[in-house]
Design a protein around this motif. Structure first.
Motif, short mmCIF file in Angstrom:
data_model
loop_
_atom_site.label_atom_id
_atom_site.label_comp_id
_atom_site.label_asym_id
_atom_site.label_seq_id
_atom_site.Cartn_x
_atom_site.Cartn_y
_atom_site.Cartn_z
N THR A 168 9.14 -16.55 -14.91
CA THR A 168 9.04 -16.60 -13.47
C THR A 168 7.98 -15.62 -12.98
OG1 THR A 168 10.30 -16.46 -11.40
CG2 THR A 168 10.81 -14.83 -13.08
N ASN A 169 7.57 -15.81 -11.72
CA ASN A 169 6.66 -14.89 -11.05
C ASN A 169 7.43 -14.08 -10.01
OD1 ASN A 169 4.00 -15.62 -12.02
ND2 ASN A 169 4.25 -17.55 -10.94
N VAL A 170 7.08 -12.82 -9.86
CA VAL A 170 7.56 -12.02 -8.73
C VAL A 170 6.32 -11.46 -8.04
CG1 VAL A 170 8.98 -10.11 -7.93
CG2 VAL A 170 9.67 -11.42 -9.95
N ALA A 171 6.13 -11.87 -6.79
CA ALA A 171 4.94 -11.46 -6.04
C ALA A 171 5.31 -10.38 -5.02
CB ALA A 171 4.32 -12.66 -5.33
N PRO A 172 4.93 -9.13 -5.27
CA PRO A 172 5.20 -8.08 -4.28
C PRO A 172 4.15 -8.07 -3.18
CG PRO A 172 4.20 -7.13 -6.23
CD PRO A 172 4.37 -8.60 -6.52
N GLY A 173 4.58 -7.59 -2.02
CA GLY A 173 3.63 -7.30 -0.95
C GLY A 173 3.09 -5.89 -1.15
N ASP A 174 2.89 -5.16 -0.07
CA ASP A 174 2.38 -3.79 -0.18
C ASP A 174 3.54 -2.83 -0.43
OD1 ASP A 174 -0.37 -4.29 0.30
OD2 ASP A 174 0.07 -4.58 2.42
N PHE A 175 3.42 -2.05 -1.51
CA PHE A 175 4.43 -1.07 -1.84
C PHE A 175 3.78 0.31 -1.94
CE2 PHE A 175 6.85 -4.77 -2.79
CZ PHE A 175 8.17 -4.39 -2.66
N ALA A 176 4.58 1.33 -1.66
CA ALA A 176 4.07 2.71 -1.68
C ALA A 176 3.95 3.19 -3.12
CB ALA A 176 5.01 3.61 -0.88
N THR A 177 2.81 2.88 -3.73
CA THR A 177 2.54 3.29 -5.11
C THR A 177 1.14 3.90 -5.17
OG1 THR A 177 1.49 1.22 -5.81
CG2 THR A 177 3.89 1.31 -5.89
N ASN A 178 0.72 4.25 -6.38
CA ASN A 178 -0.61 4.85 -6.55
C ASN A 178 -1.68 3.82 -6.88
OD1 ASN A 178 0.21 4.16 -9.10
ND2 ASN A 178 -0.20 6.14 -10.05
N ILE A 179 -1.43 2.53 -6.60
CA ILE A 179 -2.40 1.50 -6.96
C ILE A 179 -3.73 1.69 -6.23
CG2 ILE A 179 -1.57 -0.16 -5.21
CD1 ILE A 179 -2.24 -2.39 -7.24
N ALA A 180 -3.67 2.17 -4.99
CA ALA A 180 -4.92 2.35 -4.23
C ALA A 180 -5.83 3.38 -4.89
CB ALA A 180 -4.60 2.77 -2.80
N ALA A 181 -5.21 4.42 -5.46
CA ALA A 181 -6.02 5.46 -6.11
C ALA A 181 -6.63 4.95 -7.41
CB ALA A 181 -5.16 6.69 -6.38
N GLY A 182 -5.94 4.00 -8.06
CA GLY A 182 -6.41 3.53 -9.35
C GLY A 182 -7.28 2.30 -9.32
N ARG A 183 -7.42 1.66 -8.17
CA ARG A 183 -8.18 0.41 -8.13
C ARG A 183 -9.69 0.67 -8.13
NH1 ARG A 183 -7.15 -0.25 -1.97
NH2 ARG A 183 -5.29 -1.48 -2.44
N TYR A 184 -10.43 -0.32 -8.57
CA TYR A 184 -11.89 -0.22 -8.51
C TYR A 184 -12.36 -0.54 -7.10
CZ TYR A 184 -16.81 -1.30 -8.89
OH TYR A 184 -18.17 -1.32 -8.66
#
Length: 267
Positions: A168-184
């Motif tokens: 199955t797929n689980v599609a999250p919306g915006d969550f308070a994580t560190n993804i913004a700091a790690g993205r290109y």
């Protein structure tokens, strides 16, 4: 008997939240990271794995099976963000994102399927994104990589039904994580025709993540799916309007929906 769970990218953010919740529910959890030595205080084992390096995938899967004798649940959570005008994102960075968000999960799935066939059971959960349901400005590559994984899951499910392996797929919306700091981030070029609109959109995206939902919501959703006899094809987790945006895309004319997105991003 406790179910054995593998979570790629289980050292922080959503993956960490899922892992910590599942061990409270008596699951045997293994997480992964490219740099496991940084997470010696983790509440569950963190093994070395880079989804772009297939040999590390095979080694980690083999280690878990040797330790536990089985592998019941695999959560493809490792992923990478990427932003920028598509015209200005280097080709190497586009390919790098697909290696992480699309080809990486495929190789993890291929590595675990032989064991799940032997068991005649197993569940694979692919963490995608609500962004994968629509082409978002300055997030087009990310939307494409996550959307590709959504469609791949639809096909894989049908191919695996005869082996009692579920996906199955689980599609999250915006969550308070560190993804913004790690993205290109494609750099904001001084002479770029996209300088103002990209800069404004970047600030808006970062604000969405900073004000995002608690990752524990994803942990609760995943736990519920694991305990569902026949999981659905798609799940969405996030704020109401983020989930509702998918509904709107289905029912509105394309140009009307496009206008809504452009208004949202002030384009």
């Amino acid at each position: 008997m406790s179910k054995v769970v593998l979570i790629t990218g289980g050292s922080s953010g959503i993956g960490k939240s899922i892992g910590e919740y599942l061990i409270q529910k008596d699951f045997k959890v293994y997480g992964t990271s490219r740099n496991p030595d940084r997470y010696k205080d983790s509440k569950f084992p963190i093994l070395a794995l880079d989804v772009k390096e297939n040999n590390t995938i095979l080694t980690t899967v083999r280690t878990i099976i040797e330790n536990e004798g089985r592998l019941d649940v695999v959560i493809n959570n490792a992923g990478a963000g990427i932003t920028g005008p598509i015209e200005e994102i280097p080709e190497v960075e586009i390919k790098n994102n697909f290696e992480t968000n699309f080809f990486g999960p495929i190789n993890v799935i291929k590595a675990v399927l032989p064991q799940m066939r032997v068991q005649q059971s197993g569940l694979i959960i692919n963490i995608t994104s609500i962004a994968g349901y629509m082409g978002l400005p300055y997030r087009g590559v990310y939307s494409a990589s996550k959307g590709a994984l959504e469609l791949l899951t639809e096909a894989f499910r049908m191919e695996l039904k005869g082996f009692n392996i579920k996906m199955t797929n689980v599609a999250p919306g915006d969550f308070a994580t560190n993804i913004a700091a790690g993205r290109y981030h494609a750099p904001l070029l001084e002479n770029s025709p996209y300088k103002k609109t990209y800069g404004d959109t970047l600030n808006l995206m970062d604000a969405h993540v900073d004000n995002g939902s608690n990752p524990n919501l994803m942990a609760l959703a995943v736990y519920k799916i694991i305990n569902t006899q026949n999981p659905k094809v798609h799940y969405k987790v996030g704020e109401f309007m983020q989930k509702f945006s998918i509904v709107l895309k289905r029912i509105l004319p394309d140009k009307v929906y496009e206008k809504l997105l452009m208004n949202h991003y002030k384009l």
